[in-house]
Each structure stands twice: as structure tokens, then as C-alpha cells.
Design a protein around this motif. Structure first.
Motif, PDB file in Angstrom:
ATOM      1  N   GLU A   1     -42.667 -34.362 -41.363  1.00 12.63           N
ATOM      2  CA  GLU A   1     -41.755 -33.884 -40.323  1.00 12.63           C
ATOM      3  C   GLU A   1     -42.523 -33.512 -39.053  1.00 12.63           C
ATOM      4  N   ARG A   2     -43.677 -32.832 -39.231  1.00  9.10           N
ATOM      5  CA  ARG A   2     -44.498 -32.487 -38.062  1.00  9.10           C
ATOM      6  C   ARG A   2     -45.029 -33.748 -37.382  1.00  9.10           C
ATOM      7  N   ALA A   3     -45.342 -34.762 -38.203  1.00 11.02           N
ATOM      8  CA  ALA A   3     -45.811 -36.026 -37.629  1.00 11.02           C
ATOM      9  C   ALA A   3     -44.727 -36.670 -36.778  1.00 11.02           C
ATOM     10  N   HIS A   4     -43.481 -36.634 -37.268  1.00 18.58           N
ATOM     11  CA  HIS A   4     -42.368 -37.181 -36.494  1.00 18.58           C
ATOM     12  C   HIS A   4     -42.217 -36.434 -35.167  1.00 18.58           C
ATOM     13  N   ASP A   5     -42.351 -35.105 -35.234  1.00 14.79           N
ATOM     14  CA  ASP A   5     -42.243 -34.295 -34.009  1.00 14.79           C
ATOM     15  C   ASP A   5     -43.348 -34.651 -33.012  1.00 14.79           C
ATOM     16  N   ALA A   6     -44.493 -35.099 -33.557  1.00 17.57           N
ATOM     17  CA  ALA A   6     -45.616 -35.483 -32.696  1.00 17.57           C
ATOM     18  C   ALA A   6     -45.520 -36.939 -32.238  1.00 17.57           C
ATOM     19  N   GLY A   7     -44.425 -37.617 -32.630  1.00 17.28           N
ATOM     20  CA  GLY A   7     -44.227 -38.994 -32.183  1.00 17.28           C
ATOM     21  C   GLY A   7     -44.929 -40.035 -33.030  1.00 17.28           C
ATOM     22  N   ILE A   8     -45.320 -39.678 -34.254  1.00 19.54           N
ATOM     23  CA  ILE A   8     -46.010 -40.621 -35.136  1.00 19.54           C
ATOM     24  C   ILE A   8     -44.988 -41.292 -36.046  1.00 19.54           C
ATOM     25  N   ASN A   9     -44.979 -42.598 -36.059  1.00 21.18           N
ATOM     26  CA  ASN A   9     -43.999 -43.365 -36.819  1.00 21.18           C
ATOM     27  C   ASN A   9     -44.507 -43.599 -38.235  1.00 21.18           C
ATOM     28  N   ILE A  10     -44.223 -42.646 -39.116  1.00 20.98           N
ATOM     29  CA  ILE A  10     -44.628 -42.763 -40.516  1.00 20.98           C
ATOM     30  C   ILE A  10     -43.570 -42.072 -41.365  1.00 20.98           C
ATOM     31  N   THR A  11     -43.300 -42.631 -42.533  1.00 20.16           N
ATOM     32  CA  THR A  11     -42.276 -42.066 -43.410  1.00 20.16           C
ATOM     33  C   THR A  11     -42.918 -41.428 -44.640  1.00 20.16           C
ATOM     34  N   THR A  12     -42.114 -40.641 -45.324  1.00 19.43           N
ATOM     35  CA  THR A  12     -42.586 -40.030 -46.566  1.00 19.43           C
ATOM     36  C   THR A  12     -42.948 -41.101 -47.589  1.00 19.43           C
ATOM     37  N   ASP A  13     -42.146 -42.168 -47.650  1.00 17.53           N
ATOM     38  CA  ASP A  13     -42.446 -43.273 -48.573  1.00 17.53           C
ATOM     39  C   ASP A  13     -43.790 -43.917 -48.232  1.00 17.53           C
ATOM     40  N   ASP A  14     -44.073 -44.080 -46.929  1.00 16.27           N
ATOM     41  CA  ASP A  14     -45.361 -44.648 -46.522  1.00 16.27           C
ATOM     42  C   ASP A  14     -46.512 -43.807 -47.065  1.00 16.27           C
ATOM     43  N   VAL A  15     -46.367 -42.512 -46.936  1.00 12.57           N
ATOM     44  CA  VAL A  15     -47.418 -41.597 -47.392  1.00 12.57           C
ATOM     45  C   VAL A  15     -47.581 -41.664 -48.901  1.00 12.57           C
ATOM     46  N   TRP A  16     -46.474 -41.656 -49.615  1.00 14.87           N
ATOM     47  CA  TRP A  16     -46.572 -41.622 -51.081  1.00 14.87           C
ATOM     48  C   TRP A  16     -46.986 -42.972 -51.668  1.00 14.87           C
ATOM     49  N   ASP A  17     -46.764 -44.045 -50.957  1.00 12.04           N
ATOM     50  CA  ASP A  17     -47.294 -45.333 -51.415  1.00 12.04           C
ATOM     51  C   ASP A  17     -48.816 -45.260 -51.538  1.00 12.04           C
ATOM     52  N   VAL A  18     -49.435 -44.597 -50.569  1.00 14.29           N
ATOM     53  CA  VAL A  18     -50.890 -44.431 -50.599  1.00 14.29           C
ATOM     54  C   VAL A  18     -51.291 -43.405 -51.655  1.00 14.29           C
ATOM     55  N   LEU A  19     -50.604 -42.264 -51.666  1.00 18.44           N
ATOM     56  CA  LEU A  19     -50.986 -41.183 -52.567  1.00 18.44           C
ATOM     57  C   LEU A  19     -50.835 -41.579 -54.034  1.00 18.44           C
ATOM     58  N   ASP A  20     -49.781 -42.295 -54.365  1.00 23.55           N
ATOM     59  CA  ASP A  20     -49.559 -42.679 -55.761  1.00 23.55           C
ATOM     60  C   ASP A  20     -50.705 -43.547 -56.278  1.00 23.55           C
ATOM     61  N   ASP A  21     -51.149 -44.485 -55.447  1.00 23.73           N
ATOM     62  CA  ASP A  21     -52.265 -45.339 -55.861  1.00 23.73           C
ATOM     63  C   ASP A  21     -53.535 -44.524 -56.045  1.00 23.73           C
ATOM     64  N   ARG A  22     -53.796 -43.607 -55.122  1.00 24.48           N
ATOM     65  CA  ARG A  22     -55.023 -42.817 -55.193  1.00 24.48           C
ATOM     66  C   ARG A  22     -54.982 -41.832 -56.368  1.00 24.48           C
ATOM     67  N   LEU A  23     -53.838 -41.239 -56.606  1.00 27.19           N
ATOM     68  CA  LEU A  23     -53.704 -40.310 -57.733  1.00 27.19           C
ATOM     69  C   LEU A  23     -53.844 -41.038 -59.060  1.00 27.19           C
ATOM     70  N   ALA A  24     -53.261 -42.245 -59.140  1.00 28.02           N
ATOM     71  CA  ALA A  24     -53.348 -43.022 -60.377  1.00 28.02           C
ATOM     72  C   ALA A  24     -54.795 -43.385 -60.692  1.00 28.02           C
ATOM     73  N   ASP A  25     -55.565 -43.696 -59.667  1.00 30.66           N
ATOM     74  CA  ASP A  25     -56.965 -44.075 -59.855  1.00 30.66           C
ATOM     75  C   ASP A  25     -57.912 -42.873 -59.805  1.00 30.66           C
ATOM     76  N   GLU A  26     -57.340 -41.679 -59.581  1.00 34.57           N
ATOM     77  CA  GLU A  26     -58.133 -40.443 -59.460  1.00 34.57           C
ATOM     78  C   GLU A  26     -59.215 -40.578 -58.392  1.00 34.57           C
ATOM     79  N   GLU A  27     -58.854 -41.241 -57.287  1.00 40.78           N
ATOM     80  CA  GLU A  27     -59.775 -41.415 -56.170  1.00 40.78           C
ATOM     81  C   GLU A  27     -59.530 -40.310 -55.148  1.00 40.78           C
ATOM     82  N   GLU A  28     -60.368 -39.294 -55.194  1.00 39.04           N
ATOM     83  CA  GLU A  28     -60.215 -38.169 -54.290  1.00 39.04           C
ATOM     84  C   GLU A  28     -60.543 -38.587 -52.859  1.00 39.04           C
ATOM     85  N   PRO A  29     -60.090 -37.794 -51.876  1.00 37.82           N
ATOM     86  CA  PRO A  29     -60.367 -38.154 -50.475  1.00 37.82           C
ATOM     87  C   PRO A  29     -61.864 -38.261 -50.213  1.00 37.82           C
ATOM     88  N   ALA A  30     -62.240 -39.232 -49.416  1.00 32.80           N
ATOM     89  CA  ALA A  30     -63.641 -39.351 -49.015  1.00 32.80           C
ATOM     90  C   ALA A  30     -64.000 -38.180 -48.109  1.00 32.80           C
TER      91      ALA A  30
END
Length: 265
Positions: free
Chosen positions: A187-216
Motif C-alpha cells: 500500500e505504501r508502495a502504491h502511495d509512492a507511485g510504484i506499480n506493484i501488486t501483492t501477488d507480484d510480491v508473493w510470487d517472489v516470496l513463495d519461491d524464496r520461502l520454498a527454497d529457504e533462500e534468505e535475502p542476500a
């Protein structure tokens, strides 16, 4: 075996080698090994194909990402992407063979491509080599999960993904709390004019969580070096391997000849 003779441009090659070894006097056997290496590997860099010297960690799973970059570049007609670990190795025991091989390959390659996912390992000193002359002008970096730290915090999709990754992998947060904070983040990203959805974010997070790949994570030194490349439009952050394959397209194509080479004519 017949001793190799000095290749074309031997004087220039030896200048590079002497700088790499700090001016040490080479033994005859060491010179023969270097000529053998240059005769086998450098002709590929002197050919009409455009060469891409790919840097990064050779350990699994990181090597898979180097291969992904290599495979994407191989699809382009006229490209010669290579990884130093695949090449002939200098057999000398006395000298630092990495420094010699790196200097020769970096000097005669058209482009240098660094793929980074962590702050430790052999790729750390490689980053320190390519962020200065004579290699900087031909180098491009692809750091995973990188986003330059600013006061505004949210300036791009990559800032949002990085922040979401940190939330998702925070042990102190329950799954429900993490979901709630990530929704607020979008929601804050939308307020800042960034075009990204919750689904976009979770598409990335689900893959990383499944592989247990923590943030670099990177040191302040790494972040500043990435920022230098970013200011020169030669830094391309990525999060997933598919995204990495896509951003490889941002590299200069095999034609025309690289700007650093043209500027020296």
C-alpha cells in the motif's frame, strides 16, 4: 611436447602479466605455461565474436546462476560467454595463477559480467578489481536483492521486494504478522507511485520461502560499489533466476563493438 612460442602481441601480454605478479621475474617454465594458456584461450577473445567474462561464485547453488547467464548469452549470435573455471589452468605452483588468468581474461574480454549473491567468497575481490580502471568501463554487475539505501526507502519495485524479503524471513514475526506488514508495504508502495501488486510480491516470496533462500546481504563496501555501477547504468538487480535471465538482455549485444574499445581507437 613442443614448447609454445610467444603469441602475437607477446610484449603487451607480458606487460599485463608483470603487473599481475607485481613485477616478479618469471622463470622460463612459467613463461612457457603462460604462452600455452594464451595460445589456447586468448584466440577466442581475439576472434570476431563478442566475449563476456562471467564472474561469480562457483559453489552450488550459485554456479547455477552463472550457467543461466552463460546460457542466455549463448543464444545470441556472435557471443562468446565464458567462465574462468572452465578454461585451461596454469600449472605453476610459485605464482598466483588466479591473478594472472584474471588479468589476461579481463584485459582482452569485450565485457565483464559479475553476478553477486553474497559478500564473501572469491567474487568479493573480483568486485574490487572491476570497479576501477582499466576494467570498470567494460563491466556490468547483477547483484541479487540489491537496492540502494535511501531516506525514502521505497523508490522502485526492487526496494519493495527487498523490504518484503526481510519481513518474510524475520523470525520474530508470525506468518500472519508478516502477511499484514507486507500488505501495508505494498500500500505504501502504491502511495509512492510504484506499480506493484501483492501477488507480484508473493510470487517472489513463495519461491524464496520454498527454497529457504534468505535475502542476500552485503557489506557497506559492496553496496557502495554496486551504487557506482548503478549511477553509470550498469547495475541490474534481480531476485529470482527467471528475473536474472531476463535482465541479462540489458547487456550490450554482440554488435556493435563495445564503447570502451571504440573510445580507445
Amino acid at each position: 611436447m613442443t614448447d609454445p612460442s610467444p603469441p602475437p602481441g607477446a610484449a603487451d601480454i607480458m606487460t599485463v602479466v608483470h603487473e599481475a605478479v607485481g613485477g616478479l621475474e618469471l622463470e622460463p617454465a612459467e613463461k612457457r605455461d603462460i604462452w600455452r594458456f594464451t595460445q589456447q584461450e586468448l584466440p577466442y577473445l581475439w576472434s570476431q565474436r563478442t566475449s563476456y567474462f562471467i564472474l561469480g561464485s562457483y559453489r552450488d547453488p550459485y554456479i547455477r546462476r552463472l550457467r543461466a547467464v552463460q546460457n542466455e548469452l549463448t543464444k545470441q549470435l556472435g557471443a562468446y560467454p565464458f567462465i574462468m573455471g572452465d578454461l585451461l589452468e596454469l600449472p605453476t605452483d610459485r605464482l598466483n595463477t588466479f591473478d594472472i588468468m584474471f588479468a589476461l581474461l579481463a584485459t582482452y574480454s569485450d565485457y565483464i559480467v559479475g553476478v553477486f549473491e553474497k559478500e564473501s567468497g572469491g567474487e568479493a575481490p573480483e568486485l574490487g578489481e572491476i570497479d576501477d580502471p582499466p576494467y570498470f568501463a567494460k563491466s556490468y554487475v547483477f547483484p541479487r536483492d540489491y537496492a540502494w539505501v535511501t531516506d525514502a526507502k521505497l523508490e522502485s519495485e526492487q526496494h519493495v521486494i527487498q523490504a518484503a524479503l526481510e519481513l518474510a524471513f524475520t523470525d520474530e514475526l508470525s506468518a500472519d504478522a508478516a502477511h499484514s506488514k507486507i500488505e501495508s508495504l505494498v500500500e505504501r508502495a502504491h502511495d509512492a507511485g510504484i506499480n506493484i501488486t501483492t501477488d507480484d510480491v508473493w510470487d517472489v516470496l513463495d519461491d524464496r520461502l520454498a527454497d529457504e533462500e534468505e535475502p542476500a546481504t552485503y557489506s557497506w563496501v559492496h553496496l557502495n560499489k554496486f551504487r557506482t555501477f548503478e549511477l553509470h547504468d550498469r547495475c541490474f538487480p534481480w531476485t529470482t533466476e527467471d528475473e536474472l535471465r531476463t535482465v541479462v538482455e540489458e547487456l550490450p549485444s554482440p554488435t556493435p563493438r563495445p564503447e570502451w574499445e571504440v573510445s580507445e581507437d
